[in-house]
Design a protein around this motif. Sequence first.
Motif, mmCIF file in Angstrom:
data_model
loop_
_atom_site.group_PDB
_atom_site.id
_atom_site.type_symbol
_atom_site.label_atom_id
_atom_site.label_comp_id
_atom_site.label_asym_id
_atom_site.label_seq_id
_atom_site.Cartn_x
_atom_site.Cartn_y
_atom_site.Cartn_z
ATOM 1 N N ALA A 255 1.342 -6.006 -1.124
ATOM 2 C CA ALA A 255 1.215 -4.613 -1.540
ATOM 3 C C ALA A 255 -0.117 -4.015 -1.132
ATOM 4 O O ALA A 255 -0.315 -2.810 -1.292
ATOM 5 N N CYS A 256 -1.041 -4.838 -0.615
ATOM 6 C CA CYS A 256 -2.313 -4.308 -0.126
ATOM 7 C C CYS A 256 -2.118 -3.620 1.223
ATOM 8 O O CYS A 256 -2.686 -2.558 1.475
ATOM 9 N N ARG A 280 9.393 -5.433 -3.220
ATOM 10 C CA ARG A 280 8.459 -5.819 -4.278
ATOM 11 C C ARG A 280 9.191 -6.097 -5.585
ATOM 12 O O ARG A 280 8.875 -7.071 -6.290
ATOM 13 N N GLU A 284 9.067 -9.710 -7.396
ATOM 14 C CA GLU A 284 8.509 -9.876 -8.739
ATOM 15 C C GLU A 284 9.482 -10.596 -9.667
ATOM 16 O O GLU A 284 9.066 -11.256 -10.624
ATOM 17 N N VAL A 373 -0.909 -8.009 -4.860
ATOM 18 C CA VAL A 373 -1.153 -6.597 -5.152
ATOM 19 C C VAL A 373 -2.651 -6.328 -5.136
ATOM 20 O O VAL A 373 -3.462 -7.224 -5.401
ATOM 21 N N ASP A 377 -3.758 -0.186 -8.349
ATOM 22 C CA ASP A 377 -2.444 0.182 -7.844
ATOM 23 C C ASP A 377 -2.413 1.651 -7.459
ATOM 24 O O ASP A 377 -3.303 2.430 -7.807
#
Length: 454
Positions: A255-256, A280, A284, A373, A377
Amino acid sequence: MDSLIAAAGRALVVGDALGALKRVGLRDDPPALALRGIAMAQLGEHPRARELLRRAARGFGAHEELSRARCVVAEAEVALAMRDLRGSPRTLAVASATLEARADRANALLARLIAVRRLLLLGRLDEAASALASVGAGPLPSRLTAPSGGSERSERGGSFLDARGLPPALLAVAELAAAEVALRSLRTAPAQAALARAQEAAERARVPALLAEVAEARAALDRPAARRVHAGRELLLRLDEVEALLDSGALVVDACRRGLRAGATWRPLARRPVLFALARALAEAWPGDVDRDALIARAFRTRRPNESHRARLRVQIGRLRTVAAPLARIEATARGFALIGLPSALRAPGQFAPWGGPAALRPRGEREVVVLVPPIDGDRASLLALLADGAAWSTSALALALGASQRTVQRVLVELEAAGGVRSIGRARAKRWLSPPLAGFTTILLLPAALPLG
């Protein structure tokens, strides 16, 4: 060169801007104007510094190409400090060639390093690494040696940065650039080696600002850079731990940088936000599955799904299957979908996985699935990471670095300003944006690498 000009130049080398201004502050000849411009830049008065350097460049005659080229390089460094990224790199390249032809190696190297730092701000890591390699300052492991004859070189597995006659401050800047390229590329061992050499050079230079910059870069290695999410729990990771995770062979939903990674295989999803949201959500929940309504709410941001949403979900899941095919498989279950990491051997039909789950047939020995992540966020993380360097950014420079339109960046900045996340100074074309440092973690993984704003 008269004695006052020489004394002012020596003062600037050690960072004594006020001492330089005491000697040439009232003079208007081109050499004095250039030194005054550099002194003002060291004091943080960048607009005034730029004006003085331009006056100095105009004041030098046609036969003084070397002096004019030095002014161009100094102005380019001021523009970089002002985060003015609109200028053409060709002017700097011409000045660098002139300096090289006139045997001014130090300023020629400085010009190339300015170009590298500009590429880093724009997120063009491959171009920055190539530019560093062309001057023998790439982010490869190296060591300082003293060959016969007493000259000092930085040896880099076949390429050399000849340090003879170069000031230690310039060597420190070169090593800092090499370290940043390595850190942005998640190669922590070469980055640590480059920072150690930068520390050594900065100590020899005895410039406090340079020592502080090296210390800040070294501290970034010890701060959390990302969070690993698994089974509802979070674990803070340093940069070296992120590097180890990416090299582990696990399927990482990153997610970066918005994509899927497994080993050396990378599937970018930065421009496909719906697919990334689905990936994602599935990651998760791994090794379980996700309900269809939950996926619809996550991807389409609606709480009242209907048949149209379910049809759209099937289409998007099909697209995600195609993108992720080399890395993972997505299986339908009784209530939704599950993500399966590859490669693996399939279980026998009808055999359930040890973690349970509805009707999905889980593969034995499947690849682990991990969600990585950022420390903060949201779609604005990259913008906040750029502003966190303490410099005043213009909207146009932020748009260039993020690969987004100025209108998009302006809208996000206005929203952040209303929420107290950023502040503006100046008006109209002189308007600049600032943000307080993001304490407690490093933002290296949030900096753009040719990624859009989101």
